[in-house]
Scaffold this active site. Structure first.
Site, PDB file in Angstrom:
ATOM      1  N   ASN A 116       0.817  -1.211   0.000  1.00 51.88           N
ATOM      2  CA  ASN A 116       0.000   0.000   0.000  1.00 51.88           C
ATOM      3  C   ASN A 116       0.853   1.264   0.000  1.00 51.88           C
ATOM      4  OD1 ASN A 116      -2.447  -1.355  -0.047  1.00 51.88           O
ATOM      5  ND2 ASN A 116      -2.635  -1.431   2.174  1.00 51.88           N
TER       6      ASN A 116
ATOM      7  N   GLU B  56      -8.159  -0.348   5.721  1.00 48.83           N
ATOM      8  CA  GLU B  56      -7.700   0.795   4.949  1.00 48.83           C
ATOM      9  C   GLU B  56      -6.501   0.449   4.066  1.00 48.83           C
ATOM     10  OE1 GLU B  56      -9.518   3.262   4.786  1.00 48.83           O
ATOM     11  OE2 GLU B  56     -10.740   3.136   6.582  1.00 48.83           O
ATOM     12  N   CYS B  57      -6.428   1.114   2.927  1.00 51.15           N
ATOM     13  CA  CYS B  57      -5.323   0.903   1.992  1.00 51.15           C
ATOM     14  C   CYS B  57      -4.154   1.831   2.276  1.00 51.15           C
ATOM     15  CB  CYS B  57      -5.795   1.106   0.559  1.00 51.15           C
ATOM     16  SG  CYS B  57      -6.261   2.819   0.196  1.00 51.15           S
ATOM     17  N   GLY B  58      -4.288   2.682   3.284  1.00 49.67           N
ATOM     18  CA  GLY B  58      -3.223   3.611   3.629  1.00 49.67           C
ATOM     19  C   GLY B  58      -3.525   5.048   3.264  1.00 49.67           C
TER      20      GLY B  58
END
EC number: 1.8.4.8
Length: 244
Positions: free
Chosen positions: A132, A238-240
């Site tokens: 990510n 979350e993907c970051g």
């Protein structure tokens, strides 16, 4: 609500920034989504940008913000591993809504990353976070810098996951104002907005997907699963992009 000084707020510790924005957020909670966008455009500094993953309900925030601020730069971080349906959906919405699309990618190609690091998404939480960082976080940071962004709109909603349940309408992230106009919308409101404006869900919605990211870390929803469990093998939501 008065205008806010981004530079002054960035000098404060995170807790103090949250407190400084508390009164403004209390007022923003009373506005509808369109009102929040209009307020941000009137009171927060430009340049303005909107980010989108072109996921299941992406058409809502893309339409809503673009109607009020035509030609706003729309940032997409393309990992190279999106579903074919997603790439076609991007083309469809870009054409339909006349989006000012700005695509950012990692400095290393997907093939080069696999040669160097292997399949990071199969290497537990640490591997996913590195993936990510390379494919989402760094390209987004570069986008915000190159576009001189000071105010960032995004389509997050509290209902989507536990990690988003307490997010405010307005915050500061990556040194810029971040505005979440539809943060308090539920799935019914999303559906009604799509229907009212002749918009569609992502094509994979009809195949049982509640959330869509990369092909290798997205699963169809099954009975008993929370929406956040359909991403990253349930290890994280979350993907970051929306952390920190």
């Amino acid at each position: 609500m008065s205008k806010l000084d981004l530079n002054a707020l960035n000098e404060l510790p995170k807790v103090d920034r949250i407190l400084a924005l508390a009164e403004t957020n209390a007022q923003l909670e009373k506005l509808d989504a369109e009102g929040r966008v209009a307020w941000a455009l009137d009171n927060l500094p430009g340049e303005y940008v909107l980010s989108s993953s072109f996921g299941i309900q992406a058409a809502v925030s893309l339409h809503l913000v673009n109607q009020i601020r035509p030609d706003i730069p729309v940032i997409l971080t393309d990992t190279g591993y999106l579903f074919p349906e997603t790439y076609r959906f991007i083309d469809e919405l870009t054409d339909k809504l006349k989006l000012n699309l700005k695509v950012y990618r990692a400095t290393e190609s997907a093939a080069w990353q696999e040669a160097r690091y292997g399949k990071l998404w199969e290497q537990g939480v640490e591997g996913i976070e590195k993936y990510n960082d390379i494919n989402k976080v760094e390209p987004m940071n570069r986008a915000l810098k190159e576009l001189n962004a000071q105010t960032w709109f995004a389509g997050l909603r509290r209902e989507q996951s536990g990690s988003r349940a307490n997010l405010p309408v307005l915050a500061i992230q990556r040194g810029v104002f971040k505005v979440l106009p539809i943060i308090d919308w539920d799935n019914r409101t999303i559906y009604q907005y799509l229907q009212k404006n002749g918009l569609k869900y992502h094509p994979l919605w009809d195949e049982g997907y509640l959330s869509v990211g990369d092909t290798h870390t997205t699963r169809k929803w099954e009975p008993g699963m929370a929406e956040e469990e359909t991403r990253f093998f349930g290890l994280k939501r979350e993907c970051g992009l929306h952390e920190g």
